[in-house]
Motif scaffolding. Structure first.
Motif, PDB file in Angstrom:
ATOM      1  N   LEU A 112       1.061  -1.184   0.120  1.00 45.58           N
ATOM      2  CA  LEU A 112      -0.237  -0.227   0.053  1.00 45.58           C
ATOM      3  C   LEU A 112       0.935   1.400  -0.018  1.00 45.58           C
ATOM      4  N   ALA A 113       0.724   2.233  -0.883  1.00 44.22           N
ATOM      5  CA  ALA A 113       1.408   3.229  -1.076  1.00 44.22           C
ATOM      6  C   ALA A 113       0.407   4.497  -1.437  1.00 44.22           C
ATOM      7  N   VAL A 114       0.497   5.802  -0.682  1.00 43.89           N
ATOM      8  CA  VAL A 114      -0.376   6.645  -0.507  1.00 43.89           C
ATOM      9  C   VAL A 114       0.319   8.248  -0.820  1.00 43.89           C
ATOM     10  N   ARG A 115      -0.167   9.123  -1.304  1.00 42.56           N
ATOM     11  CA  ARG A 115       0.458  10.218  -1.088  1.00 42.56           C
ATOM     12  C   ARG A 115       0.191  10.891   0.065  1.00 42.56           C
ATOM     13  N   VAL A 116       1.120  11.646   0.567  1.00 42.91           N
ATOM     14  CA  VAL A 116       0.996  12.456   1.768  1.00 42.91           C
ATOM     15  C   VAL A 116       1.488  13.888   1.620  1.00 42.91           C
ATOM     16  N   GLY A 117       0.261  14.920   1.619  1.00 41.65           N
ATOM     17  CA  GLY A 117       0.844  16.192   1.179  1.00 41.65           C
ATOM     18  C   GLY A 117       1.151  16.188  -0.286  1.00 41.65           C
ATOM     19  N   GLU A 118       1.707  17.164  -0.812  1.00 45.35           N
ATOM     20  CA  GLU A 118       1.897  17.312  -2.289  1.00 45.35           C
ATOM     21  C   GLU A 118       3.063  16.475  -2.830  1.00 45.35           C
ATOM     22  N   GLN A 119       4.059  16.417  -2.013  1.00 39.02           N
ATOM     23  CA  GLN A 119       5.160  15.635  -2.520  1.00 39.02           C
ATOM     24  C   GLN A 119       5.461  14.002  -2.279  1.00 39.02           C
ATOM     25  N   GLY A 120       4.923  14.089  -0.482  1.00 34.01           N
ATOM     26  CA  GLY A 120       5.439  13.013   0.256  1.00 34.01           C
ATOM     27  C   GLY A 120       4.742  11.590  -0.339  1.00 34.01           C
ATOM     28  N   VAL A 121       5.383  10.581   0.114  1.00 38.15           N
ATOM     29  CA  VAL A 121       4.848   9.250  -0.314  1.00 38.15           C
ATOM     30  C   VAL A 121       4.950   8.341   0.839  1.00 38.15           C
ATOM     31  N   ALA A 122       3.949   7.726   1.411  1.00 39.01           N
ATOM     32  CA  ALA A 122       4.160   6.612   2.665  1.00 39.01           C
ATOM     33  C   ALA A 122       3.722   5.157   2.010  1.00 39.01           C
ATOM     34  N   VAL A 123       4.493   4.271   2.195  1.00 42.12           N
ATOM     35  CA  VAL A 123       4.702   2.973   1.702  1.00 42.12           C
ATOM     36  C   VAL A 123       4.353   2.055   2.933  1.00 42.12           C
ATOM     37  N   VAL A 124       3.397   1.249   3.245  1.00 42.61           N
ATOM     38  CA  VAL A 124       3.193   0.564   4.261  1.00 42.61           C
ATOM     39  C   VAL A 124       3.141  -1.097   3.911  1.00 42.61           C
ATOM     40  N   PHE A 125       4.210  -1.615   4.370  1.00 34.96           N
ATOM     41  CA  PHE A 125       4.323  -3.199   4.343  1.00 34.96           C
ATOM     42  C   PHE A 125       3.722  -4.011   5.429  1.00 34.96           C
ATOM     43  N   ARG A 126       2.860  -5.063   5.134  1.00 37.42           N
ATOM     44  CA  ARG A 126       2.508  -5.864   6.195  1.00 37.42           C
ATOM     45  C   ARG A 126       3.354  -6.401   7.030  1.00 37.42           C
ATOM     46  N   TYR A 127       4.560  -6.553   6.921  1.00 34.46           N
ATOM     47  CA  TYR A 127       5.305  -7.517   7.704  1.00 34.46           C
ATOM     48  C   TYR A 127       5.995  -6.309   8.956  1.00 34.46           C
ATOM     49  N   GLY A 128       5.351  -5.261   8.884  1.00 33.67           N
ATOM     50  CA  GLY A 128       5.773  -4.126  10.114  1.00 33.67           C
ATOM     51  C   GLY A 128       6.343  -3.130   9.694  1.00 33.67           C
ATOM     52  N   VAL A 129       6.623  -2.679   8.490  1.00 38.50           N
ATOM     53  CA  VAL A 129       7.683  -1.789   8.146  1.00 38.50           C
ATOM     54  C   VAL A 129       6.701  -0.404   7.548  1.00 38.50           C
ATOM     55  N   VAL A 130       7.020   0.496   7.677  1.00 45.49           N
ATOM     56  CA  VAL A 130       6.539   1.835   7.260  1.00 45.49           C
ATOM     57  C   VAL A 130       7.649   2.764   6.403  1.00 45.49           C
ATOM     58  N   VAL A 131       7.643   3.087   5.169  1.00 41.59           N
ATOM     59  CA  VAL A 131       8.781   3.621   4.441  1.00 41.59           C
ATOM     60  C   VAL A 131       8.248   5.237   4.166  1.00 41.59           C
ATOM     61  N   LEU A 132       8.662   5.999   4.562  1.00 40.14           N
ATOM     62  CA  LEU A 132       8.214   7.416   4.467  1.00 40.14           C
ATOM     63  C   LEU A 132       9.201   8.332   3.482  1.00 40.14           C
ATOM     64  N   ILE A 133       8.640   8.771   2.508  1.00 45.39           N
ATOM     65  CA  ILE A 133       9.468   9.550   1.474  1.00 45.39           C
ATOM     66  C   ILE A 133       9.073  10.631   1.313  1.00 45.39           C
ATOM     67  N   GLY A 134      10.244  11.644   1.473  1.00 44.63           N
ATOM     68  CA  GLY A 134      10.126  12.948   1.210  1.00 44.63           C
ATOM     69  C   GLY A 134       9.301  13.779   2.260  1.00 44.63           C
ATOM     70  N   LEU A 135       9.323  13.331   3.639  1.00 47.83           N
ATOM     71  CA  LEU A 135       8.223  14.042   4.437  1.00 47.83           C
ATOM     72  C   LEU A 135       9.210  14.503   5.527  1.00 47.83           C
ATOM     73  N   ASP A 136       8.936  15.639   6.202  1.00 54.55           N
ATOM     74  CA  ASP A 136       9.907  16.221   7.267  1.00 54.55           C
ATOM     75  C   ASP A 136       9.349  15.345   8.484  1.00 54.55           C
ATOM     76  N   PRO A 137      10.098  15.701   9.503  1.00 60.47           N
ATOM     77  CA  PRO A 137       9.814  15.021  10.809  1.00 60.47           C
ATOM     78  C   PRO A 137       8.181  15.176  11.510  1.00 60.47           C
ATOM     79  N   PRO A 138       7.833  16.324  11.508  1.00 61.78           N
ATOM     80  CA  PRO A 138       6.452  16.405  11.888  1.00 61.78           C
ATOM     81  C   PRO A 138       5.345  15.611  11.134  1.00 61.78           C
ATOM     82  N   ALA A 139       5.487  15.473   9.896  1.00 61.71           N
ATOM     83  CA  ALA A 139       4.666  14.835   8.928  1.00 61.71           C
ATOM     84  C   ALA A 139       4.898  13.317   9.293  1.00 61.71           C
TER      85      ALA A 139
END
Length: 274
Positions: free
Chosen positions: A47-74
């Protein structure tokens, strides 16, 4: 077979971007992604979704989330939203991070300083990076777990070699066996490191990028070492079980011998008095 629905066209912002960070966080044993799907999702598996205008969040079922292009608060906001869906959360989160930069050359590459140079930030490329980064974070956690079990087994093996018998009692040995089997079960069923992303079936042009990431994070080598250690843990657990069974059999035999000797002595005493 294509298992994900991709947005493959690159916008101007995706083709030309400033360096960004991809940050992988291992939250727990599993993440329930049911109900998180959206119509505008970049991918459904993972599962991968847009976060904000440029960010991307990728959720893996084995427990990992990969956050791309996001600042720490986001990033914190996304992780807080996913936290209720985490099964078996870990007290200490394993994290991996890498910088992504624009590359105008013929072949994408990884610089000596670890910066991943990619042609654009379209979803397929970001998913390839996320897959390798997520597997690396999960492997790091598994390696730490296995190392902890080895640290517990080392004194036991040393005492067995020097004293000829295992240290502690039967209960401590059973606890050690349980710890070894628990780690073996968790690690062996977690992440299929040797499997390539399903996306590569329809995007063979990204094979080289994934191969470079796979080599950079030494995914195959680390998985092979981990499997060898798991095999050794399994052998040690079986050895402990055999020792427990042997000690129990010896105690039972000793008890039987004592009873037989006592009965013979009692019979002789009765005959002497008779």
């Amino acid at each position: 077979m294509l298992l994900c629905s991709m947005v493959e066209t690159a916008t101007d912002a995706e083709a030309d971007f400033a360096p960004i960070t991809a940050h992988a966080v291992l939250l727990g044993e599993r993440i329930d992604t049911a109900g998180l799907e959206r119509r505008d999702a970049l991918s459904t598996m993972p599962l991968a979704v847009r976060v904000g205008e440029q960010g991307v969040a990728v959720v893996f079922r084995y427990g990992v989330v990969v956050l791309i292009g996001l600042d720490p608060p986001a990033e914190d906001e996304v992780l807080r939203g996913i936290a209720p869906r985490v099964a078996g959360p870990f007290p200490n989160r394993e994290e991996e991070a890498v910088r992504l930069a624009r590359w105008d050359g013929r072949e994408e590459r990884i610089d000596p300083d670890g910066v991943v140079c990619i042609a654009d930030r379209t979803p397929p490329r970001l998913l390839i990076v996320a897959d390798a980064l997520g597997k690396s974070a999960a492997l790091a956690h598994d390696e730490r777990q296995v190392s902890e079990v080895f640290d517990a087994l080392e004194p036991w093996s040393r005492d067995l070699a020097t004293r000829g018998r295992p240290p502690g009692g039967r209960r401590s040995m059973i606890r050690m066996i349980g710890s070894a089997l628990l780690v073996e079960h968790r690690v062996s069923g977690r992440v299929a490191v040797g499997e390539k992303p399903d996306l590569l079936w329809d995007r063979p042009d990204l094979e080289r990028l994934y191969a470079r990431l796979e080599t950079e994070y030494e995914l195959d080598e680390r998985a092979e070492v981990l499997n060898r250690k798991l095999g050794l843990i399994g052998q040690t657990a079986r050895l402990m079980t055999d020792l427990i069974d042997t000690e129990r059999a010896l105690r039972l035999e000793a008890a039987i011998v004592i009873l037989i000797v006592a009965e013979i002595g009692l019979t002789l005493l009765q005959m002497a008095r008779g």
